[in-house]
Design a protein around this motif. Sequence first.
Motif, PDB file in Angstrom:
ATOM      1  N   ALA A 113      -8.387   5.525  -8.497  1.00  0.00           N
ATOM      2  CA  ALA A 113      -8.972   4.190  -8.436  1.00  0.00           C
ATOM      3  C   ALA A 113      -8.932   3.493  -9.790  1.00  0.00           C
ATOM      4  CB  ALA A 113     -10.418   4.275  -7.945  1.00  0.00           C
ATOM      5  N   ALA A 114      -9.093   4.275 -10.864  1.00  0.00           N
ATOM      6  CA  ALA A 114      -9.140   3.701 -12.204  1.00  0.00           C
ATOM      7  C   ALA A 114      -7.761   3.408 -12.772  1.00  0.00           C
ATOM      8  CB  ALA A 114      -9.890   4.654 -13.146  1.00  0.00           C
ATOM      9  N   CYS A 115      -6.799   4.285 -12.512  1.00  0.00           N
ATOM     10  CA  CYS A 115      -5.513   4.218 -13.212  1.00  0.00           C
ATOM     11  C   CYS A 115      -4.459   3.384 -12.507  1.00  0.00           C
ATOM     12  CB  CYS A 115      -4.970   5.627 -13.440  1.00  0.00           C
ATOM     13  SG  CYS A 115      -6.022   6.664 -14.475  1.00  0.00           S
ATOM     14  N   SER A 116      -4.639   3.099 -11.254  1.00  0.00           N
ATOM     15  CA  SER A 116      -3.628   2.376 -10.485  1.00  0.00           C
ATOM     16  C   SER A 116      -3.990   0.899 -10.372  1.00  0.00           C
ATOM     17  CB  SER A 116      -3.507   2.968  -9.077  1.00  0.00           C
ATOM     18  OG  SER A 116      -3.233   4.346  -9.126  1.00  0.00           O
ATOM     19  N   SER A 117      -2.963   0.046 -10.349  1.00  0.00           N
ATOM     20  CA  SER A 117      -3.234  -1.365 -10.083  1.00  0.00           C
ATOM     21  C   SER A 117      -3.676  -1.499  -8.629  1.00  0.00           C
ATOM     22  CB  SER A 117      -1.977  -2.198 -10.322  1.00  0.00           C
ATOM     23  OG  SER A 117      -1.012  -1.938  -9.313  1.00  0.00           O
ATOM     24  N   ALA A 118      -4.408  -2.563  -8.341  1.00  0.00           N
ATOM     25  CA  ALA A 118      -4.865  -2.766  -6.963  1.00  0.00           C
ATOM     26  C   ALA A 118      -3.688  -2.980  -6.023  1.00  0.00           C
ATOM     27  CB  ALA A 118      -5.821  -3.952  -6.910  1.00  0.00           C
ATOM     28  N   GLU A 119      -2.656  -3.665  -6.521  1.00  0.00           N
ATOM     29  CA  GLU A 119      -1.489  -3.893  -5.667  1.00  0.00           C
ATOM     30  C   GLU A 119      -0.820  -2.576  -5.283  1.00  0.00           C
ATOM     31  OE1 GLU A 119      -2.548  -7.549  -7.675  1.00  0.00           O
ATOM     32  OE2 GLU A 119      -2.192  -5.517  -8.432  1.00  0.00           O
ATOM     33  N   ARG A 120      -0.808  -1.629  -6.229  1.00  0.00           N
ATOM     34  CA  ARG A 120      -0.132  -0.358  -5.937  1.00  0.00           C
ATOM     35  C   ARG A 120      -0.972   0.536  -5.033  1.00  0.00           C
ATOM     36  NH1 ARG A 120       3.598   2.935  -9.969  1.00  0.00           N
ATOM     37  NH2 ARG A 120       4.892   1.232  -9.198  1.00  0.00           N
ATOM     38  N   LEU A 121      -2.247   0.756  -5.367  1.00  0.00           N
ATOM     39  CA  LEU A 121      -3.048   1.675  -4.560  1.00  0.00           C
ATOM     40  C   LEU A 121      -3.625   0.993  -3.323  1.00  0.00           C
ATOM     41  CD1 LEU A 121      -4.296   4.355  -3.976  1.00  0.00           C
ATOM     42  CD2 LEU A 121      -6.120   3.847  -5.617  1.00  0.00           C
ATOM     43  N   ALA A 122      -4.486   0.007  -3.520  1.00  0.00           N
ATOM     44  CA  ALA A 122      -5.098  -0.660  -2.362  1.00  0.00           C
ATOM     45  C   ALA A 122      -4.043  -1.339  -1.488  1.00  0.00           C
ATOM     46  CB  ALA A 122      -6.137  -1.675  -2.842  1.00  0.00           C
ATOM     47  N   GLY A 123      -3.042  -1.961  -2.139  1.00  0.00           N
ATOM     48  CA  GLY A 123      -1.999  -2.634  -1.378  1.00  0.00           C
ATOM     49  C   GLY A 123      -1.188  -1.674  -0.525  1.00  0.00           C
ATOM     50  N   ARG A 124      -0.851  -0.523  -1.095  1.00  0.00           N
ATOM     51  CA  ARG A 124      -0.069   0.441  -0.319  1.00  0.00           C
ATOM     52  C   ARG A 124      -0.893   1.106   0.781  1.00  0.00           C
ATOM     53  NH1 ARG A 124       3.766   3.469  -4.763  1.00  0.00           N
ATOM     54  NH2 ARG A 124       5.083   1.667  -5.257  1.00  0.00           N
ATOM     55  N   LEU A 125      -2.168   1.312   0.530  1.00  0.00           N
ATOM     56  CA  LEU A 125      -3.022   1.831   1.598  1.00  0.00           C
ATOM     57  C   LEU A 125      -3.047   0.843   2.761  1.00  0.00           C
ATOM     58  CD1 LEU A 125      -6.001   3.338  -0.442  1.00  0.00           C
ATOM     59  CD2 LEU A 125      -4.235   4.594   0.810  1.00  0.00           C
ATOM     60  N   LEU A 126      -3.069  -0.431   2.422  1.00  0.00           N
ATOM     61  CA  LEU A 126      -3.026  -1.464   3.457  1.00  0.00           C
ATOM     62  C   LEU A 126      -1.678  -1.437   4.185  1.00  0.00           C
ATOM     63  CD1 LEU A 126      -4.535  -3.824   4.758  1.00  0.00           C
ATOM     64  CD2 LEU A 126      -3.618  -5.306   2.964  1.00  0.00           C
ATOM     65  N   PHE A 127      -0.610  -1.217   3.437  1.00  0.00           N
ATOM     66  CA  PHE A 127       0.724  -1.084   4.037  1.00  0.00           C
ATOM     67  C   PHE A 127       0.738   0.060   5.055  1.00  0.00           C
ATOM     68  CE2 PHE A 127       4.811   1.146   4.052  1.00  0.00           C
ATOM     69  CZ  PHE A 127       5.716   0.132   4.338  1.00  0.00           C
ATOM     70  N   LEU A 128       0.209   1.206   4.639  1.00  0.00           N
ATOM     71  CA  LEU A 128       0.164   2.351   5.550  1.00  0.00           C
ATOM     72  C   LEU A 128      -0.675   2.045   6.784  1.00  0.00           C
ATOM     73  CD1 LEU A 128      -0.316   5.287   2.995  1.00  0.00           C
ATOM     74  CD2 LEU A 128       1.802   4.627   4.175  1.00  0.00           C
ATOM     75  N   GLN A 129      -1.805   1.398   6.567  1.00  0.00           N
ATOM     76  CA  GLN A 129      -2.694   1.072   7.677  1.00  0.00           C
ATOM     77  C   GLN A 129      -2.013   0.131   8.663  1.00  0.00           C
ATOM     78  OE1 GLN A 129      -6.163  -1.471   6.840  1.00  0.00           O
ATOM     79  NE2 GLN A 129      -7.393   0.037   7.939  1.00  0.00           N
ATOM     80  N   GLN A 130      -1.369  -0.889   8.165  1.00  0.00           N
ATOM     81  CA  GLN A 130      -0.777  -1.888   9.045  1.00  0.00           C
ATOM     82  C   GLN A 130       0.503  -1.408   9.713  1.00  0.00           C
ATOM     83  OE1 GLN A 130      -0.617  -5.701   6.990  1.00  0.00           O
ATOM     84  NE2 GLN A 130      -2.851  -5.868   7.035  1.00  0.00           N
ATOM     85  N   HIS A 131       1.052  -0.275   9.224  1.00  0.00           N
ATOM     86  CA  HIS A 131       2.218   0.319   9.876  1.00  0.00           C
ATOM     87  C   HIS A 131       1.845   1.567  10.678  1.00  0.00           C
ATOM     88  CE1 HIS A 131       4.479  -2.308   7.140  1.00  0.00           C
ATOM     89  NE2 HIS A 131       5.495  -2.144   7.968  1.00  0.00           N
ATOM     90  N   GLY A 132       0.550   1.785  10.868  1.00  0.00           N
ATOM     91  CA  GLY A 132       0.098   2.896  11.689  1.00  0.00           C
ATOM     92  C   GLY A 132       0.357   4.269  11.079  1.00  0.00           C
ATOM     93  N   LEU A 133       0.371   4.346   9.751  1.00  0.00           N
ATOM     94  CA  LEU A 133       0.711   5.601   9.076  1.00  0.00           C
ATOM     95  C   LEU A 133      -0.470   6.226   8.338  1.00  0.00           C
ATOM     96  CD1 LEU A 133       4.097   4.414   7.495  1.00  0.00           C
ATOM     97  CD2 LEU A 133       3.790   5.787   9.570  1.00  0.00           C
ATOM     98  N   LEU A 134      -1.612   5.614   8.422  1.00  0.00           N
ATOM     99  CA  LEU A 134      -2.736   6.074   7.614  1.00  0.00           C
ATOM    100  C   LEU A 134      -3.189   7.490   7.980  1.00  0.00           C
ATOM    101  CD1 LEU A 134      -4.296   4.849   5.269  1.00  0.00           C
ATOM    102  CD2 LEU A 134      -5.975   3.993   6.898  1.00  0.00           C
TER     103      LEU A 134
END
Length: 215
Positions: free
Chosen positions: A79-100
Amino acid sequence: MVGKAPILLTINSSVWQTALAAMQLCGLTEEQALEVGSKNAQAVCRNWLAGGPLANRLALQRCLQLTAGQVYMRHAGYAACSSAERLAGRLLFLQQHGLLHLLVAEKEELLKQWRRQHGFRADRRAAGEPPLLSLGDVTRPDAHFASLAAVQAAGGLSALQAFAAGLESNPAWAELQAAAAAEGAQLLAQLPPWLQGQWRARPGAQRQHGRLAAV
């Protein structure tokens, strides 16, 4: 306090005091917050009132079904070391593609178990093994993340780049930014007055407050 986490001696006192206070407001004891800081210096260098780290923390809470305190104890470094676009954004990518559902805490151990159960050597990749993901995978460079089997199934690098290009107009991303801003304001209001004053005096603090920021 400093004796329990010597790393604090190398960090501006107002920074680590605010970080520890924010963690305690999220359910950690002082001992637990110090433990987080002693294990990962970035966790006490970050401004946990800013939008970027808070967006990461909230995304981890939602996707892994953890409390805020559990995120700090288990995944503060990510949470501290990653940009929001990389961590939170990619988690959102996984969620919206049914991969979470493929994101797991103990990827290597689970894969070893699967290999043993199917008659393979535990220490070697096997055909047909599930395309599990770890948080380490999620925060890797674009090319590595896009090369993973799970992401390939969702369109690979082209799909990832298209998602990133449209992130700012994604309603779920906008909601996450708003939630992070609200969380930051709530935490700030609960800090001791002297810490509130120090935070507001930081360069850029007013620009960061209420919007997504990386630090």
